[in-house]
Design a protein around this motif. Sequence first.
Motif, PDB file in Angstrom:
ATOM      1  N   ALA A  84       0.832  -1.208   0.000  1.00  0.00           N
ATOM      2  CA  ALA A  84       0.000   0.000   0.000  1.00  0.00           C
ATOM      3  C   ALA A  84       0.866   1.257   0.000  1.00  0.00           C
ATOM      4  CB  ALA A  84      -0.925  -0.008   1.217  1.00  0.00           C
ATOM      5  N   ARG A  85       1.944   1.251   0.801  1.00  0.00           N
ATOM      6  CA  ARG A  85       2.847   2.411   0.813  1.00  0.00           C
ATOM      7  C   ARG A  85       3.517   2.590  -0.537  1.00  0.00           C
ATOM      8  NH1 ARG A  85       3.982   0.588   5.799  1.00  0.00           N
ATOM      9  NH2 ARG A  85       5.847  -0.495   5.112  1.00  0.00           N
ATOM     10  N   SER A  86       3.888   1.483  -1.174  1.00  0.00           N
ATOM     11  CA  SER A  86       4.528   1.542  -2.481  1.00  0.00           C
ATOM     12  C   SER A  86       3.579   2.125  -3.525  1.00  0.00           C
ATOM     13  CB  SER A  86       4.975   0.137  -2.896  1.00  0.00           C
ATOM     14  OG  SER A  86       5.516   0.160  -4.182  1.00  0.00           O
ATOM     15  N   ALA A  87       2.316   1.733  -3.478  1.00  0.00           N
ATOM     16  CA  ALA A  87       1.332   2.245  -4.432  1.00  0.00           C
ATOM     17  C   ALA A  87       1.124   3.747  -4.261  1.00  0.00           C
ATOM     18  CB  ALA A  87       0.004   1.508  -4.266  1.00  0.00           C
ATOM     19  N   ARG A  88       1.204   4.215  -3.003  1.00  0.00           N
ATOM     20  CA  ARG A  88       1.046   5.653  -2.731  1.00  0.00           C
ATOM     21  C   ARG A  88       2.365   6.399  -2.847  1.00  0.00           C
ATOM     22  NH1 ARG A  88      -1.164   3.703   2.130  1.00  0.00           N
ATOM     23  NH2 ARG A  88       0.525   4.781   3.176  1.00  0.00           N
ATOM     24  N   ARG A  89       3.450   5.651  -3.062  1.00  0.00           N
ATOM     25  CA  ARG A  89       4.806   6.215  -3.096  1.00  0.00           C
ATOM     26  C   ARG A  89       5.139   6.950  -1.794  1.00  0.00           C
ATOM     27  NH1 ARG A  89       6.492   6.720  -9.008  1.00  0.00           N
ATOM     28  NH2 ARG A  89       4.787   5.631  -9.991  1.00  0.00           N
ATOM     29  N   ALA A  90       4.675   6.389  -0.703  1.00  0.00           N
ATOM     30  CA  ALA A  90       4.931   6.976   0.618  1.00  0.00           C
ATOM     31  C   ALA A  90       6.087   6.222   1.277  1.00  0.00           C
ATOM     32  CB  ALA A  90       3.678   6.864   1.496  1.00  0.00           C
ATOM     33  N   PRO A  91       7.035   6.941   1.843  1.00  0.00           N
ATOM     34  CA  PRO A  91       8.145   6.258   2.519  1.00  0.00           C
ATOM     35  C   PRO A  91       7.695   5.683   3.870  1.00  0.00           C
ATOM     36  CG  PRO A  91       8.319   8.616   2.846  1.00  0.00           C
ATOM     37  CD  PRO A  91       7.158   8.397   1.918  1.00  0.00           C
ATOM     38  N   ALA A  92       8.426   4.677   4.338  1.00  0.00           N
ATOM     39  CA  ALA A  92       8.175   4.141   5.679  1.00  0.00           C
ATOM     40  C   ALA A  92       8.652   5.181   6.685  1.00  0.00           C
ATOM     41  CB  ALA A  92       8.936   2.835   5.874  1.00  0.00           C
ATOM     42  N   MET A  93       7.771   5.513   7.623  1.00  0.00           N
ATOM     43  CA  MET A  93       8.118   6.511   8.640  1.00  0.00           C
ATOM     44  C   MET A  93       7.775   5.962  10.018  1.00  0.00           C
ATOM     45  SD  MET A  93       6.774   9.967   6.764  1.00  0.00           S
ATOM     46  CE  MET A  93       7.347  10.979   8.088  1.00  0.00           C
ATOM     47  N   ARG A  94       8.606   6.325  10.982  1.00  0.00           N
ATOM     48  CA  ARG A  94       8.350   5.899  12.357  1.00  0.00           C
ATOM     49  C   ARG A  94       6.992   6.425  12.791  1.00  0.00           C
ATOM     50  NH1 ARG A  94      10.992   3.143  15.489  1.00  0.00           N
ATOM     51  NH2 ARG A  94      12.884   3.309  14.282  1.00  0.00           N
ATOM     52  N   PRO A  95       6.147   5.541  13.344  1.00  0.00           N
ATOM     53  CA  PRO A  95       4.802   5.980  13.729  1.00  0.00           C
ATOM     54  C   PRO A  95       4.819   6.895  14.953  1.00  0.00           C
ATOM     55  CG  PRO A  95       5.156   3.729  14.436  1.00  0.00           C
ATOM     56  CD  PRO A  95       6.368   4.130  13.635  1.00  0.00           C
ATOM     57  N   VAL A  96       3.894   7.819  14.970  1.00  0.00           N
ATOM     58  CA  VAL A  96       3.710   8.707  16.121  1.00  0.00           C
ATOM     59  C   VAL A  96       2.440   8.237  16.822  1.00  0.00           C
ATOM     60  CG1 VAL A  96       3.260  11.076  16.853  1.00  0.00           C
ATOM     61  CG2 VAL A  96       4.790  10.633  14.922  1.00  0.00           C
ATOM     62  N   TYR A  97       2.565   7.860  18.076  1.00  0.00           N
ATOM     63  CA  TYR A  97       1.417   7.332  18.817  1.00  0.00           C
ATOM     64  C   TYR A  97       1.650   7.490  20.313  1.00  0.00           C
ATOM     65  CZ  TYR A  97       4.608   3.448  19.413  1.00  0.00           C
ATOM     66  OH  TYR A  97       5.702   2.702  19.704  1.00  0.00           O
ATOM     67  N   ALA A  98       0.586   7.316  21.046  1.00  0.00           N
ATOM     68  CA  ALA A  98       0.659   7.319  22.511  1.00  0.00           C
ATOM     69  C   ALA A  98      -0.164   6.139  23.006  1.00  0.00           C
ATOM     70  CB  ALA A  98       0.101   8.621  23.068  1.00  0.00           C
ATOM     71  N   LEU A  99       0.408   5.375  23.923  1.00  0.00           N
ATOM     72  CA  LEU A  99      -0.335   4.280  24.542  1.00  0.00           C
ATOM     73  C   LEU A  99      -1.248   4.886  25.600  1.00  0.00           C
ATOM     74  CD1 LEU A  99       2.464   1.584  24.996  1.00  0.00           C
ATOM     75  CD2 LEU A  99       0.899   1.909  23.090  1.00  0.00           C
ATOM     76  N   ARG A 100      -2.541   4.788  25.401  1.00  0.00           N
ATOM     77  CA  ARG A 100      -3.511   5.416  26.299  1.00  0.00           C
ATOM     78  C   ARG A 100      -3.871   4.542  27.488  1.00  0.00           C
ATOM     79  NH1 ARG A 100      -2.332  10.145  26.152  1.00  0.00           N
ATOM     80  NH2 ARG A 100      -2.435  11.074  24.100  1.00  0.00           N
ATOM     81  N   SER A 101      -4.037   3.241  27.263  1.00  0.00           N
ATOM     82  CA  SER A 101      -4.355   2.365  28.397  1.00  0.00           C
ATOM     83  C   SER A 101      -4.000   0.928  28.056  1.00  0.00           C
ATOM     84  CB  SER A 101      -5.840   2.462  28.757  1.00  0.00           C
ATOM     85  OG  SER A 101      -6.637   1.906  27.739  1.00  0.00           O
ATOM     86  N   ILE A 102      -3.722   0.187  29.103  1.00  0.00           N
ATOM     87  CA  ILE A 102      -3.470  -1.243  28.985  1.00  0.00           C
ATOM     88  C   ILE A 102      -4.378  -1.920  29.997  1.00  0.00           C
ATOM     89  CG2 ILE A 102      -1.803  -3.110  29.258  1.00  0.00           C
ATOM     90  CD1 ILE A 102       0.404  -1.102  28.601  1.00  0.00           C
ATOM     91  N   ARG A 103      -5.239  -2.772  29.512  1.00  0.00           N
ATOM     92  CA  ARG A 103      -6.146  -3.531  30.380  1.00  0.00           C
ATOM     93  C   ARG A 103      -5.875  -5.003  30.146  1.00  0.00           C
ATOM     94  NH1 ARG A 103      -7.331   0.870  32.535  1.00  0.00           N
ATOM     95  NH2 ARG A 103      -9.138   2.107  31.969  1.00  0.00           N
ATOM     96  N   HIS A 104      -5.681  -5.742  31.226  1.00  0.00           N
ATOM     97  CA  HIS A 104      -5.482  -7.182  31.059  1.00  0.00           C
ATOM     98  C   HIS A 104      -6.133  -7.940  32.206  1.00  0.00           C
ATOM     99  CE1 HIS A 104      -2.156  -7.330  34.043  1.00  0.00           C
ATOM    100  NE2 HIS A 104      -1.788  -6.188  33.504  1.00  0.00           N
ATOM    101  N   SER A 105      -6.484  -9.167  31.889  1.00  0.00           N
ATOM    102  CA  SER A 105      -7.064 -10.065  32.885  1.00  0.00           C
ATOM    103  C   SER A 105      -6.536 -11.462  32.621  1.00  0.00           C
ATOM    104  CB  SER A 105      -8.596 -10.050  32.807  1.00  0.00           C
ATOM    105  OG  SER A 105      -9.016 -10.542  31.560  1.00  0.00           O
ATOM    106  N   SER A 106      -6.734 -12.321  33.599  1.00  0.00           N
ATOM    107  CA  SER A 106      -6.243 -13.682  33.483  1.00  0.00           C
ATOM    108  C   SER A 106      -7.415 -14.657  33.572  1.00  0.00           C
ATOM    109  CB  SER A 106      -5.232 -13.961  34.601  1.00  0.00           C
ATOM    110  OG  SER A 106      -4.712 -15.259  34.475  1.00  0.00           O
ATOM    111  N   PRO A 107      -7.899 -15.146  32.422  1.00  0.00           N
ATOM    112  CA  PRO A 107      -9.034 -16.070  32.443  1.00  0.00           C
ATOM    113  C   PRO A 107      -8.666 -17.476  32.923  1.00  0.00           C
ATOM    114  CG  PRO A 107      -8.282 -15.757  30.207  1.00  0.00           C
ATOM    115  CD  PRO A 107      -7.491 -14.817  31.070  1.00  0.00           C
ATOM    116  N   ALA A 108      -7.376 -17.803  32.905  1.00  0.00           N
ATOM    117  CA  ALA A 108      -6.905 -19.110  33.361  1.00  0.00           C
ATOM    118  C   ALA A 108      -5.458 -18.974  33.812  1.00  0.00           C
ATOM    119  CB  ALA A 108      -7.018 -20.133  32.236  1.00  0.00           C
ATOM    120  N   ASP A 109      -4.984 -19.953  34.563  1.00  0.00           N
ATOM    121  CA  ASP A 109      -3.600 -19.924  35.028  1.00  0.00           C
ATOM    122  C   ASP A 109      -2.659 -20.006  33.826  1.00  0.00           C
ATOM    123  OD1 ASP A 109      -1.585 -19.831  36.977  1.00  0.00           O
ATOM    124  OD2 ASP A 109      -1.357 -22.022  36.898  1.00  0.00           O
ATOM    125  N   GLY A 110      -1.704 -19.095  33.753  1.00  0.00           N
ATOM    126  CA  GLY A 110      -0.750 -19.080  32.657  1.00  0.00           C
ATOM    127  C   GLY A 110      -1.264 -18.422  31.396  1.00  0.00           C
TER     128      GLY A 110
END
Length: 146
Positions: A84-110
Amino acid sequence: MSQPPSAAPSDGRPLRTLADVEEHFAPQHAPTASLPDPEPLLTALTRGVLEVLAGVREPEQLARWLTDEPYRSLVTRAALAVRARSARRAPAMRPVYALRSIRHSSPADGVVEAVVVVETPQRTRAVALRLEGIDRRWRATSLSVL
């Protein structure tokens, strides 16, 4: 003269079947108590996946934390992103983002199921992961970028 394959070893050890050997060398599931905190891996995997999709990281760098199915899926999705980037002739660029939240649970051991909410300038995305304790470390057995 060699012994036939079905004969017991001469030292008195019991004969092991192929199933016994395969079970011994198969991936061993680990209990949660013997595994590290999953949150640093959730953060690192999310960052890595976003960088792979942006084209600034190779998927092979994440292979040790992924089982076969999510790894193949990531490689396929990264290849589509490159096309898709090649078709748009867009270079690969480091993404700009922020991790807003991390939610996790453990439905079983391990097992840990998590969602990481990531905000980019264009939109907010969610990365859903399932980690399982395999061979005394966390490995992602499922990965989806929504």
